[in-house]
Design an enzyme around this catalytic site. Structure first.
Site, PDB file in Angstrom:
ATOM      1  N   PRO F  10       0.798  -1.228   0.000  1.00 54.88           N
ATOM      2  CA  PRO F  10       0.000   0.000   0.000  1.00 54.88           C
ATOM      3  C   PRO F  10       0.838   1.290   0.000  1.00 54.88           C
ATOM      4  O   PRO F  10       1.852   1.377   0.714  1.00 54.88           O
ATOM      5  CB  PRO F  10      -0.821  -0.107   1.289  1.00 54.88           C
ATOM      6  CG  PRO F  10      -0.122  -1.106   2.134  1.00 54.88           C
ATOM      7  CD  PRO F  10       0.539  -2.052   1.191  1.00 54.88           C
ATOM      8  N   ARG F  18       4.414  11.837  -3.350  1.00 56.21           N
ATOM      9  CA  ARG F  18       4.241  12.131  -1.933  1.00 56.21           C
ATOM     10  C   ARG F  18       5.571  12.550  -1.313  1.00 56.21           C
ATOM     11  O   ARG F  18       6.599  11.926  -1.549  1.00 56.21           O
ATOM     12  CB  ARG F  18       3.696  10.857  -1.274  1.00 56.21           C
ATOM     13  CG  ARG F  18       4.339  10.569  -0.010  1.00 56.21           C
ATOM     14  CD  ARG F  18       4.242   9.465   0.913  1.00 56.21           C
ATOM     15  NE  ARG F  18       3.963   8.122   0.639  1.00 56.21           N
ATOM     16  CZ  ARG F  18       4.146   7.173   1.583  1.00 56.21           C
ATOM     17  NH1 ARG F  18       4.593   7.488   2.786  1.00 56.21           N
ATOM     18  NH2 ARG F  18       3.901   5.931   1.313  1.00 56.21           N
ATOM     19  N   GLU F  96      12.550  -9.799   1.721  1.00 58.52           N
ATOM     20  CA  GLU F  96      11.783  -8.656   2.235  1.00 58.52           C
ATOM     21  C   GLU F  96      12.622  -7.394   2.097  1.00 58.52           C
ATOM     22  O   GLU F  96      13.776  -7.362   2.532  1.00 58.52           O
ATOM     23  CB  GLU F  96      11.453  -8.907   3.706  1.00 58.52           C
ATOM     24  CG  GLU F  96      10.693  -7.756   4.365  1.00 58.52           C
ATOM     25  CD  GLU F  96      10.451  -7.979   5.858  1.00 58.52           C
ATOM     26  OE1 GLU F  96      10.775  -9.078   6.361  1.00 58.52           O
ATOM     27  OE2 GLU F  96       9.964  -7.050   6.505  1.00 58.52           O
ATOM     28  N   HIS F  98      12.610  -2.892   2.406  1.00 57.65           N
ATOM     29  CA  HIS F  98      11.955  -1.637   2.761  1.00 57.65           C
ATOM     30  C   HIS F  98      12.817  -0.490   2.265  1.00 57.65           C
ATOM     31  O   HIS F  98      14.049  -0.561   2.324  1.00 57.65           O
ATOM     32  CB  HIS F  98      11.746  -1.527   4.272  1.00 57.65           C
ATOM     33  CG  HIS F  98      10.858  -2.585   4.808  1.00 57.65           C
ATOM     34  ND1 HIS F  98       9.504  -2.570   4.618  1.00 57.65           N
ATOM     35  CD2 HIS F  98      11.134  -3.726   5.479  1.00 57.65           C
ATOM     36  CE1 HIS F  98       8.971  -3.648   5.171  1.00 57.65           C
ATOM     37  NE2 HIS F  98       9.932  -4.377   5.687  1.00 57.65           N
TER      38      HIS F  98
END
Lengths: 139, 139, 139, 139, 139, 139, 139, 139, 139, 139, 139, 139
Positions: F10, F18, F96, F98
């Site tokens: 999301p 942004r 994973e 980020h």
């Protein structure tokens, strides 16, 4: 004739494919066919989605005109306030089931947002959990 | 013939006498007689004690020669490491049952030292919980 | 001659029977006989109960006239304030023992209501833990 | 002949000097000499450091060729993941000892990063704790 | 030419020796030689200590004149405020690496005092974690 | 040729729009095109959804026939047991990633339901995190 | 004439024998005789057991035909869900008493499973606590 | 003449070099020289180490023959049981100081293993904290 | 003319149907029509979904060109990091509303992932909460 | 003649006015008059304030020359370290009372800063709690 | 001339009267007179109240025109968000002092709502704490 | 005409004076005058105190004869059980307001003892929060 809806949450659609040495090689669809035959006096349906909101949609849709709901919310059991709220809001009684014994797994699986609003809880019996849930509506 | 033992923990002997507007006026003895009739193909026994250690004694006694144990440890469910250890140690599979939905009651009733070692858990169906547990051994 | 009492808690009576691949096939009675022979200069006794209160009874009974108590309260170690209070109240020194290493097991077994009031703690050496406890009284 | 190493952590070198009304006026060196005499059939050595990493160094050095290690990590018991990792990594069995009863002291002393990986734990017997640990290797 | 320093914490010096079925039989020195060949355009150095303060010393020493630091603080990751403070204080960017997946191990290994001050974190890839960290400085 | 799938959770679709002073004005699509060029020997795909269940759907779809998955579950990292279960159930290894250093942000971002089941974790390197993840599959 | 039952839990039978510098040298039996004389208009009885379940048995036995119960469950106060359940289930009002001020002792003595279901709680007045409890039934 | 020892923990040696816009460009050595001049009637010494055990060594060394110790254990304040134990064991009174206000920083800096055993605590006044600590020994 | 979007989360679509003795028999659609009439000078729209990700989609869609958003995320309020992230990322100010007083309900409803990023919070006024939120944009 | 002071905390002045179906319609003043008559051999006084500090003032004022204080600190019971400190500092013994059973109410009412320093605690008996407290001073 | 205000919280007015074997028999007024003489170059004032809000009133009153405030909020230190807010809001720097070492007392005294907003903290030096605080304003 | 009372807690009297770059330079008195003009059809009053008990006094005084109370208890919101009890006890409905968004501040400001008993909660809108609260009473 009583009408029961089985609602399955995320990853249940992998049954029979994932970790077959643990879960066996029976898919939920195969299992469902077998219980349909076993309970000819019941109208049985089933629904699966990986999307939390679609499970809520389905609970709302059948929650006013079915005789019972058998809900295995799987991973959402432990995190979804929304599914718990839906179970509480609708009129059809809901039996919470789990295939595995969630209490012999990670601590975060010991909490359920659904249990407090369910008619009852059945867990740890493998696929038999669903059959016991069906029995609970036949009494 | 399958031999099943129902073991009940503290205060279950008050059933039918305590808070009858909630629990009804059926004592466990009366209920037991009715299920004995319902399952003539099974040897059913039951035992109740308010003493934690006597429940452990009984689990040890029947835990190597019965086909199944249905255990409602009541209040000891939430505090007895000893009963949990006994369930783990014996060979007969144990199904944990509760009459009420322990998850809609006080937070300390949400924890069970037994669940992790049980074959399965059934709760919240009133006295029907015992019948579903019996069914689980008939499959 | 020194008089020592060994007090064993719940499920220790299953030793030699339960999970023999882990605990071996020696019962506590057999083990006790072997240590009786090994320490002919001591009066050794042992007592086992699954009932918490009977363990308290025994602690009170021997707690004013024996030279030492070796206590394996097993599961009650982690839940019994009452046994801890008894250990604190009596005059005979108590050595707490455990067969297994409770600290490499579940978190709830890391807490003991007895340790703070014990003369000392010995754990993890299998049945040898009892022998080391006996040694501790011989110095 | 068996070779055992005693490893002592921070502030143990103050023994016999600090709070003598509690700990007595025997230094660890004096005590060590007395046990050397008591166990002529063993090769005993001892090492002390206030530096966490030197304790790890020593554990690694002796951890593949001694028969046993007796470790009183003192304050590092409660904070050192590194010592716990070393105990787990080496091959020589390690017995954890403490002079005082750590469970009747501050709550932060109730946790040990070593216990789970130790062969066993002995605590609260004063300097006798070391002797019981030696005994545990003689069986 | 870029100058990178690899700093390894406690017990990493056991690599290739400890639990070789898990970690393989390659020592860190051997691995280091292989990556030196693989990255001829870089000046690579490495340092290991079991002593927390020596790791801080080294971070301070190279923290103002190297181009990058690759830090596997091992056990100290989870307990050392001091190493975290050093990482924050110096000017050279630090990449935190771990050989194992610390998040699939004990809960106390899920916390790191270093991560918040690191340029980035890489973990779980075995010795490849170090190579990815080197890559991160080459972009 | 190796086939890798990048799955983004999301709000990642807002990249480049942004808080551009922080995240820069590069959208993920632009970034993806640049890495496609950089790795001509790989088949790279990417997928983004704000819906938790669609991420599970995608993981199931590619989880048996791709060589690797690079998963940035964004906010769902910290709350989705369901995505964690999917990562565990499928066969393709998952890395994973980020963009930001989640450990220098709010405490609730320090927990991940995915890490324990991932092949490895890479975080804090900005968009470079994705490239390091790709490298991890090329070794 | 009003009929009151005093029920005492574990270790209360040591009164007058244990730590007499604190608790005095009056046994509970002696104290009971003195209050029997002081309240000739009441039928007073007392019962003591170290066994949790026997306390539950006694509560059930007198809980439907006595005018009041004065319960000092001692150590079980803090751990017994079962005694709390019994107090809640029976009809006779129960006043909880403690000899010592449980709130100036260890933290685990600050919790009571009984208080919430008691008519009232009186604690800290020594043996006078029992007399105040008797007074509470005379109003 | 009174003899006071200032002991500084990890990273204090970076003072005047690290984040000079916050801490100023005065090194501790420069500051120390200035206070030596300011208190000619005192014998002042200082010691710094990044190694926890060396701080313990120093506390033991001066803890029986100096008039006062001023201890800024920096990062070890929050993690070192061993330094706390040393402060408690020695005879010279210890004043704990901190340059920054540890209570307006991260939560883990709010705990000190030293404070409980210190004569007093002074924090938040910058380098002036040391001077106030010196004053505290002059009264 | 100001353009405001009302976004409603899971189960709000049951309004007027569920527990009508509590919530009344007004559906949200009926209520919306009434406020449209009451505020002719505003462009009012509303959107409802049971799917977390669709709420994020909608927030992103209107978050750069509307004058205000009124968000009742219902159950997702307490569990959705993703919605909180979206509220933080977009430019349009968001007012969080709740129909019921979430602070007089279960503890898990006291936490909101949205509040910290909202312009303001209004709760407990029934459907009037929405009107007060509209007023907040008219000042 | 014994002199006793009753001190009442916040909102007790609403007695007889607030929730009369629960608390009855007797104000504290009326109740006080009735007990004055009942205990003619005692000098009884009472004081009420909603201000925490005025309760401390009163405790200090009477705490050196009255024979007993009966303190119902009401809401301040659970939050006031200051009242607890005053109870501890003065010489007159203080009995803590509560009208309601605080243990069957919200969790934050289960903690008292006063209990540990009180002579005894009496709670749950309605206004009779005050009378039992008076009795406790007459023995 | 510098103007300093000393503000004392609840029960400090009992100094010299309460537990004189601990606190000595010097009242705060006597102590204040002695320091007035010791610092003739300062204007010193003091204020004491048992009422939290009066301490806030005083902080507001002097917080814009004095040179320094020395605040011993005593028991309110640990519970008063309001005093903490006042300290943060005013302009005069505030030094927090405590007579006793709050960190060697009960756990609830380890927390302060004031420290984070204070210029500095000084505690544990008895009445000397106030003098060190005065010194801190003279530099 | 409706009569509304605005009650403000500690430090609100500093508005317009404290941190004016954040809160603006409007005092509450000025703001109050402006809303008095804006709502000529209402009788509006306001009251401020830094003393917790005076806020309770005022709530009791107006709680039976005003139409509404608007309460900004400021710091006491998070610590005052007594104000919460008063809000619950009186008959006039209370709307809780906060100027700032308490949920984007320290964790201890996320808890309110008032919310559960309030008619509704409005926070984060600056002084507009009061106006929205007034609106809530006009519907």
């Amino acid at each position: 004739m009583k009408k029961l809806m089985i609602i399955n949450g995320p990853n249940i659609n992998l049954l029979g494919k994932r970790e077959t040495h643990i879960y066996g090689d029976v898919s939920f669809t195969d299992f469902f066919e077998s219980i349909e035959k076993q309970y000819p006096s019941l109208i049985l349906e089933h629904f699966q989605s990986n999307i939390e909101g679609e499970l809520i949609d389905k609970l709302q849709e059948v929650g006013y005109n079915y005789d019972g709901i058998i809900l295995n919310a799987a991973a959402y059991t432990h995190t979804s306030v929304g599914i718990g709220d839906a179970v509480k809001a609708i009129q059809t009684p809901v039996v919470e089931v789990h295939i595995s014994n969630t209490f012999s797994r990670e601590a975060f699986r010991h909490q359920s947002y659904i249990s407090a609003h369910a008619k009852g809880v059945i867990l740890g019996f493998g696929l038999q959990s669903y059959k016991l849930a069906i029995e609970s509506f036949m009494d």
